[in-house]
Scaffold this motif. Structure first.
Motif, PDB file in Angstrom:
ATOM      1  N   LYS A  39       0.561  -0.885   0.604  1.00 37.16           N
ATOM      2  CA  LYS A  39      -0.498  -0.053  -0.263  1.00 37.16           C
ATOM      3  C   LYS A  39       0.925   1.087  -0.036  1.00 37.16           C
ATOM      4  O   LYS A  39       1.574   0.896   0.970  1.00 37.16           O
ATOM      5  N   ASP A  40       0.542   1.924  -0.601  1.00 38.92           N
ATOM      6  CA  ASP A  40       1.203   3.459  -0.463  1.00 38.92           C
ATOM      7  C   ASP A  40       1.144   4.426   1.034  1.00 38.92           C
ATOM      8  O   ASP A  40       0.003   3.741   1.012  1.00 38.92           O
ATOM      9  N   SER A  41       1.732   4.606   1.121  1.00 35.44           N
ATOM     10  CA  SER A  41       1.764   5.376   2.453  1.00 35.44           C
ATOM     11  C   SER A  41       1.176   6.736   1.808  1.00 35.44           C
ATOM     12  O   SER A  41       1.062   7.371   0.933  1.00 35.44           O
ATOM     13  N   PRO A  42       1.273   7.508   2.943  1.00 41.45           N
ATOM     14  CA  PRO A  42       0.140   9.068   2.860  1.00 41.45           C
ATOM     15  C   PRO A  42       1.069   9.638   2.238  1.00 41.45           C
ATOM     16  O   PRO A  42       0.927  10.849   1.690  1.00 41.45           O
ATOM     17  N   LEU A  43       2.803   9.656   2.067  1.00 46.43           N
ATOM     18  CA  LEU A  43       3.069  10.800   1.730  1.00 46.43           C
ATOM     19  C   LEU A  43       3.813  10.119   0.335  1.00 46.43           C
ATOM     20  O   LEU A  43       4.141  11.428  -0.323  1.00 46.43           O
ATOM     21  N   ASP A  44       3.798   9.425  -0.029  1.00 47.41           N
ATOM     22  CA  ASP A  44       3.478   8.638  -1.327  1.00 47.41           C
ATOM     23  C   ASP A  44       2.658   9.335  -2.258  1.00 47.41           C
ATOM     24  O   ASP A  44       2.176   9.388  -3.327  1.00 47.41           O
ATOM     25  N   ALA A  65       5.702  18.727   5.792  1.00 49.64           N
ATOM     26  CA  ALA A  65       6.488  18.715   6.608  1.00 49.64           C
ATOM     27  C   ALA A  65       5.143  18.327   7.914  1.00 49.64           C
ATOM     28  O   ALA A  65       5.408  17.588   8.966  1.00 49.64           O
ATOM     29  N   LEU A  66       3.261  18.329   7.693  1.00 50.46           N
ATOM     30  CA  LEU A  66       2.956  17.940   9.393  1.00 50.46           C
ATOM     31  C   LEU A  66       2.527  15.882   8.620  1.00 50.46           C
ATOM     32  O   LEU A  66       3.089  15.858  10.082  1.00 50.46           O
ATOM     33  N   LEU A  67       2.766  15.855   7.947  1.00 53.96           N
ATOM     34  CA  LEU A  67       3.156  13.841   7.761  1.00 53.96           C
ATOM     35  C   LEU A  67       4.516  13.654   8.280  1.00 53.96           C
ATOM     36  O   LEU A  67       4.841  12.931   9.047  1.00 53.96           O
ATOM     37  N   GLU A  68       6.107  13.958   8.062  1.00 57.65           N
ATOM     38  CA  GLU A  68       6.827  13.776   8.567  1.00 57.65           C
ATOM     39  C   GLU A  68       7.086  13.927  10.060  1.00 57.65           C
ATOM     40  O   GLU A  68       7.539  13.869  10.775  1.00 57.65           O
ATOM     41  N   LYS A  69       6.258  15.465  10.481  1.00 60.18           N
ATOM     42  CA  LYS A  69       6.509  15.516  11.915  1.00 60.18           C
ATOM     43  C   LYS A  69       5.104  14.222  12.737  1.00 60.18           C
ATOM     44  O   LYS A  69       5.622  14.107  14.003  1.00 60.18           O
ATOM     45  N   ASP A  70       4.744  14.035  11.662  1.00 63.42           N
ATOM     46  CA  ASP A  70       3.551  12.852  12.452  1.00 63.42           C
ATOM     47  C   ASP A  70       3.866  11.662  12.544  1.00 63.42           C
ATOM     48  O   ASP A  70       4.364  10.365  13.545  1.00 63.42           O
ATOM     49  N   LEU A  71       5.461  11.377  12.024  1.00 59.89           N
ATOM     50  CA  LEU A  71       6.235  10.465  11.245  1.00 59.89           C
ATOM     51  C   LEU A  71       7.150  10.217  12.875  1.00 59.89           C
ATOM     52  O   LEU A  71       7.561   9.112  13.397  1.00 59.89           O
ATOM     53  N   SER A  72       7.659  11.169  13.411  1.00 61.36           N
ATOM     54  CA  SER A  72       8.923  11.826  13.949  1.00 61.36           C
ATOM     55  C   SER A  72       8.298  11.416  15.582  1.00 61.36           C
ATOM     56  O   SER A  72       8.842  10.451  16.107  1.00 61.36           O
ATOM     57  N   LYS A  73       6.458  11.691  16.072  1.00 62.57           N
ATOM     58  CA  LYS A  73       6.270  11.447  16.696  1.00 62.57           C
ATOM     59  C   LYS A  73       6.221   9.927  16.616  1.00 62.57           C
ATOM     60  O   LYS A  73       6.283   8.667  18.356  1.00 62.57           O
ATOM     61  N   GLU A  74       5.425   9.096  16.593  1.00 66.60           N
ATOM     62  CA  GLU A  74       5.156   7.280  16.084  1.00 66.60           C
ATOM     63  C   GLU A  74       6.168   6.707  16.725  1.00 66.60           C
ATOM     64  O   GLU A  74       6.790   5.318  17.049  1.00 66.60           O
ATOM     65  N   ASN A  75       8.405   7.146  15.578  1.00 68.23           N
ATOM     66  CA  ASN A  75       9.562   6.293  15.919  1.00 68.23           C
ATOM     67  C   ASN A  75       9.912   7.071  17.195  1.00 68.23           C
ATOM     68  O   ASN A  75      10.491   6.417  17.941  1.00 68.23           O
ATOM     69  N   ASP A  76       9.638   8.136  18.342  1.00 65.51           N
ATOM     70  CA  ASP A  76       9.980   8.458  19.630  1.00 65.51           C
ATOM     71  C   ASP A  76       8.885   7.118  20.598  1.00 65.51           C
ATOM     72  O   ASP A  76       8.155   6.821  20.436  1.00 65.51           O
TER      73      ASP A  76
END
Length: 76
Positions: A39-44, A65-76
């Motif tokens: 499946k395509d990611s939201p960024l794709d 920027a919003l998507l990358e911010k959300d991704l960084s929160k999930e990885n922490d």
């Protein structure tokens, strides 16, 4: 000769072969047999929309920027 009974013997093997064949037809994807499409990611999806000209550059950067911010929160 057989009295209508075709369940045992070689006939049973053919039923098994047909069941495997039918399962294989429905279990494999249509584009490339044996490979599933991820499946395509939201960024794709966002990149595809930007490339197609559906959104502006500013919109793309803002959403990215919003998507990358959300991704960084999930990885922490």
């Amino acid at each position: 000769m057989y009295d209508g009974y075709h369940i045992g013997g070689m006939h049973l093997i053919w039923w098994f072969i047909w069941m495997i064949f039918i399962f294989w037809i429905f279990a494999t994807p249509f584009d490339i047999p044996g490979q599933r499409k991820k499946k395509d990611s939201p960024l794709d999806i966002l990149q595809k929309r930007f490339a197609a000209g559906q959104i502006t550059k500013e919109n793309y950067q803002e959403h990215k920027a919003l998507l990358e911010k959300d991704l960084s929160k999930e990885n922490d």
